[in-house]
Design an enzyme around this catalytic site. Structure first.
Site, PDB file in Angstrom:
ATOM      1  N   ARG A 169     115.173 -82.125  64.201  1.00  0.00           N
ATOM      2  CA  ARG A 169     113.783 -81.716  63.947  1.00  0.00           C
ATOM      3  C   ARG A 169     113.637 -80.766  62.754  1.00  0.00           C
ATOM      4  O   ARG A 169     112.759 -79.918  62.747  1.00  0.00           O
ATOM      5  CB  ARG A 169     113.178 -81.042  65.195  1.00  0.00           C
ATOM      6  CG  ARG A 169     113.087 -81.921  66.394  1.00  0.00           C
ATOM      7  CD  ARG A 169     112.107 -83.083  66.207  1.00  0.00           C
ATOM      8  NE  ARG A 169     112.066 -83.883  67.427  1.00  0.00           N
ATOM      9  CZ  ARG A 169     112.858 -84.929  67.653  1.00  0.00           C
ATOM     10  NH1 ARG A 169     113.726 -85.326  66.736  1.00  0.00           N
ATOM     11  NH2 ARG A 169     112.785 -85.600  68.770  1.00  0.00           N
ATOM     12  N   SER A 219     106.277 -82.173  72.385  1.00  0.00           N
ATOM     13  CA  SER A 219     107.192 -81.137  72.873  1.00  0.00           C
ATOM     14  C   SER A 219     107.010 -79.857  72.066  1.00  0.00           C
ATOM     15  O   SER A 219     107.060 -79.879  70.838  1.00  0.00           O
ATOM     16  CB  SER A 219     108.640 -81.614  72.734  1.00  0.00           C
ATOM     17  OG  SER A 219     108.860 -82.672  73.631  1.00  0.00           O
ATOM     18  N   GLU A 289     109.549 -75.983  68.442  1.00  0.00           N
ATOM     19  CA  GLU A 289     109.599 -77.133  67.533  1.00  0.00           C
ATOM     20  C   GLU A 289     108.305 -77.163  66.713  1.00  0.00           C
ATOM     21  O   GLU A 289     108.302 -77.482  65.531  1.00  0.00           O
ATOM     22  CB  GLU A 289     109.727 -78.417  68.368  1.00  0.00           C
ATOM     23  CG  GLU A 289     109.681 -79.674  67.535  1.00  0.00           C
ATOM     24  CD  GLU A 289     109.884 -80.936  68.377  1.00  0.00           C
ATOM     25  OE1 GLU A 289     110.675 -80.914  69.341  1.00  0.00           O
ATOM     26  OE2 GLU A 289     109.222 -81.947  68.049  1.00  0.00           O
TER      27      GLU A 289
HETATM   28  C1  LIG Z   1     101.677 -86.876  72.304  1.00  0.00           C
HETATM   29  C2  LIG Z   1     102.691 -86.511  71.258  1.00  0.00           C
HETATM   30  C3  LIG Z   1     103.950 -87.080  71.284  1.00  0.00           C
HETATM   31  C4  LIG Z   1     104.903 -86.740  70.336  1.00  0.00           C
HETATM   32  N1  LIG Z   1     106.138 -87.323  70.396  1.00  0.00           N
HETATM   33  C5  LIG Z   1     107.063 -87.014  69.473  1.00  0.00           C
HETATM   34  C6  LIG Z   1     108.370 -87.617  69.510  1.00  0.00           C
HETATM   35  O1  LIG Z   1     108.675 -88.442  70.353  1.00  0.00           O
HETATM   36  N2  LIG Z   1     109.261 -87.266  68.559  1.00  0.00           N
HETATM   37  C7  LIG Z   1     108.961 -86.350  67.580  1.00  0.00           C
HETATM   38  O2  LIG Z   1     109.815 -86.081  66.726  1.00  0.00           O
HETATM   39  N3  LIG Z   1     107.743 -85.770  67.530  1.00  0.00           N
HETATM   40  C8  LIG Z   1     106.788 -86.074  68.432  1.00  0.00           C
HETATM   41  N4  LIG Z   1     105.560 -85.490  68.375  1.00  0.00           N
HETATM   42  C9  LIG Z   1     105.287 -84.448  67.352  1.00  0.00           C
HETATM   43  C10 LIG Z   1     104.694 -84.967  66.022  1.00  0.00           C
HETATM   44  O3  LIG Z   1     103.883 -86.113  66.222  1.00  0.00           O
HETATM   45  C11 LIG Z   1     105.785 -85.281  65.012  1.00  0.00           C
HETATM   46  O4  LIG Z   1     106.564 -84.134  64.710  1.00  0.00           O
HETATM   47  C12 LIG Z   1     105.204 -85.836  63.703  1.00  0.00           C
HETATM   48  O5  LIG Z   1     106.249 -86.298  62.907  1.00  0.00           O
HETATM   49  C13 LIG Z   1     104.406 -84.791  62.915  1.00  0.00           C
HETATM   50  O6  LIG Z   1     103.776 -85.467  61.855  1.00  0.00           O
HETATM   51  P1  LIG Z   1     102.373 -84.956  61.283  1.00  0.00           P
HETATM   52  O7  LIG Z   1     102.007 -85.855  60.162  1.00  0.00           O
HETATM   53  O8  LIG Z   1     101.381 -84.807  62.365  1.00  0.00           O
HETATM   54  O9  LIG Z   1     102.796 -83.543  60.732  1.00  0.00           O
HETATM   55  P2  LIG Z   1     101.930 -82.205  60.756  1.00  0.00           P
HETATM   56  O10 LIG Z   1     101.791 -81.748  62.161  1.00  0.00           O
HETATM   57  O11 LIG Z   1     100.693 -82.391  59.956  1.00  0.00           O
HETATM   58  O12 LIG Z   1     102.887 -81.207  59.981  1.00  0.00           O
HETATM   59  C14 LIG Z   1     104.102 -80.772  60.546  1.00  0.00           C
HETATM   60  C15 LIG Z   1     104.837 -79.930  59.483  1.00  0.00           C
HETATM   61  O13 LIG Z   1     105.172 -80.763  58.379  1.00  0.00           O
HETATM   62  C16 LIG Z   1     104.550 -80.292  57.184  1.00  0.00           C
HETATM   63  N5  LIG Z   1     104.108 -81.479  56.433  1.00  0.00           N
HETATM   64  C17 LIG Z   1     103.170 -82.373  56.782  1.00  0.00           C
HETATM   65  N6  LIG Z   1     103.083 -83.338  55.854  1.00  0.00           N
HETATM   66  C18 LIG Z   1     104.003 -83.045  54.900  1.00  0.00           C
HETATM   67  C19 LIG Z   1     104.400 -83.668  53.688  1.00  0.00           C
HETATM   68  N7  LIG Z   1     103.818 -84.772  53.241  1.00  0.00           N
HETATM   69  N8  LIG Z   1     105.395 -83.092  52.971  1.00  0.00           N
HETATM   70  C20 LIG Z   1     106.005 -81.949  53.403  1.00  0.00           C
HETATM   71  N9  LIG Z   1     105.643 -81.291  54.530  1.00  0.00           N
HETATM   72  C21 LIG Z   1     104.665 -81.853  55.275  1.00  0.00           C
HETATM   73  C22 LIG Z   1     103.375 -79.420  57.629  1.00  0.00           C
HETATM   74  O14 LIG Z   1     103.035 -78.455  56.664  1.00  0.00           O
HETATM   75  C23 LIG Z   1     103.948 -78.805  58.906  1.00  0.00           C
HETATM   76  O15 LIG Z   1     104.780 -77.729  58.591  1.00  0.00           O
HETATM   77  C24 LIG Z   1     104.576 -85.815  69.316  1.00  0.00           C
HETATM   78  C25 LIG Z   1     103.304 -85.237  69.276  1.00  0.00           C
HETATM   79  C26 LIG Z   1     102.361 -85.587  70.228  1.00  0.00           C
HETATM   80  C27 LIG Z   1     100.975 -84.983  70.164  1.00  0.00           C
END
Ligand SMILES: Cc1cc2nc3c(=O)[nH]c(=O)nc-3n(C[C@H](O)[C@H](O)[C@H](O)COP(=O)(O)OP(=O)(O)OC[C@H]3O[C@@H](n4cnc5c(N)ncnc54)[C@H](O)[C@@H]3O)c2cc1C
Length: 299
Positions: A169, A219, A289
């Protein structure tokens, strides 16, 4: 202020509420907010916006935005940088704003069955790269050949996957003020029908074990080496524990759900209580996380 910057500021939304963009439905406003039209538009923004901080969000599904919001410019990429190109039989180039579910659908329709593990993760490609998102023993960086990044000067760089130190992560080799704008993935082709079946299996597993009817960030804590955060939290009797509108899910103890009108401080207080109780009962210090962003609202 230079002319270009003041022109740009007219295009931006000011004090824009962020809660509706986050999967937790929590968070204060962005001082400035922008959704670029495409990569070229993003380059222009980076060139002009030189003075104040920039925060890039994907789908905001792994962030807790504090109640006082975020200073400077928030750039929201979900569904903004959306190109998807087939390079050859097993390689694709995908821009950072593509939702993982959309990526999975496309890959599965091409028979790329090993993309199925991302189904049900509600993030974007960019956010998933930053988090090294994963599930079922797989991680996104296992399939990355190269990435394209952008910096504060609007420069795009092509970097190889081996240039990045990736772990559970986390990805450490991204410079401050450098963001992912695209990635080249490698997947294996197989049967389309088998790939579709695999996606269904994963989605069913999720709906059985996760509280998907409530807003959450997935999580909240990383799993400690050789154990599960959910097991440790449950063992402390914290399932159902509620502070304000934030509650430890009964279905999955590593999920904090927003059961109505939670604010960020409810979640942070609950997280702190979980950390303290788990540490005193098992000597394990849980590490969040979720990324906590922005300012605390002062009374
Ligand atoms: C119901 C649910 C289930 C989930 N299941 C999982 C799972 O099974 N496995 C898992 O790993 N995660 C899971 N997640 C967490 C999440 O969806 C993941 O971590 C996902 O990859 C985050 O992507 P995001 O685009 O929403 O990032 P964001 O939440 O928008 O950003 C997360 C971080 O990344 C940075 N960021 C965003 N975009 C960029 C970019 N283009 N370049 C550099 N930095 C950037 C942001 O500044 C922030 O620090 C889950 C979440 C939910 C709500």
């Amino acid at each position: 202020m230079n002319k270009d910057l003041s022109k740009l500021k007219n295009k931006l939304q000011r004090n824009h509420p962020l809660a509706e963009y986050t999967s937790w439905k929590i968070g204060g406003p962005a001082e400035y907010f922008y959704r670029p039209m495409d990569l070229e538009d993003l380059v222009q923004i980076m060139r002009v916006w030189q003075e104040e901080p920039i925060m890039v969000l994907g789908a905001a599904s792994n962030v807790l935005i504090r109640d006082a919001g975020i200073k400077g410019l928030v750039i929201y990429l979900r569904n903004s940088l959306t190109k998807f190109d087939e390079l050859d039989d097993s390689n694709i180039r995908v821009e950072a704003g593509v939702e993982l579910m959309h990526l999975v659908e496309k890959c599965v329709s091409l028979g790329m069955f090993d993309a199925a593990f991302m189904s049900g993760i509600p993030g974007t490609v960019g956010g998933a790269l930053k988090m090294n998102a994963g599930a079922y023993g797989e991680r996104i960086w296992n399939h990355i050949v190269a990435v394209e990044t952008i910096n504060r000067s609007g420069e795009i760089k092509l970097k190889q996957a081996k240039d990045f130190a990736v772990g559970y992560r986390q990805v450490d080799s991204l410079a401050k003020d450098e963001w992912f704008v695209a990635a080249q993935f490698n997947f294996t082709r197989g049967e389309v029908q088998a790939a579709k079946q695999q996606v269904q299996t994963y989605l069913q597993k999720r709906s059985k074990s996760q509280p998907l009817d409530f807003p959450s960030c997935g999580s909240v804590f990383r799993n400690p080496e050789g154990d599960y955060a959910a097991r440790l939290i449950e063992a402390c009797g914290l399932k159902g524990k509620q502070i304000g509108g934030a509650r430890v899910s009964e279905k999955h103890a590593n999920f904090i759900i927003n059961c109505g009108n939670a604010i960020a401080v409810d979640v942070e207080t609950l997280m702190q209580e979980i950390i303290t109780k788990v540490e005193s009962s098992s000597s394990v210090k849980l590490i969040p996380e979720v990324h906590i962003l922005g300012d605390i609202l002062l009374a």
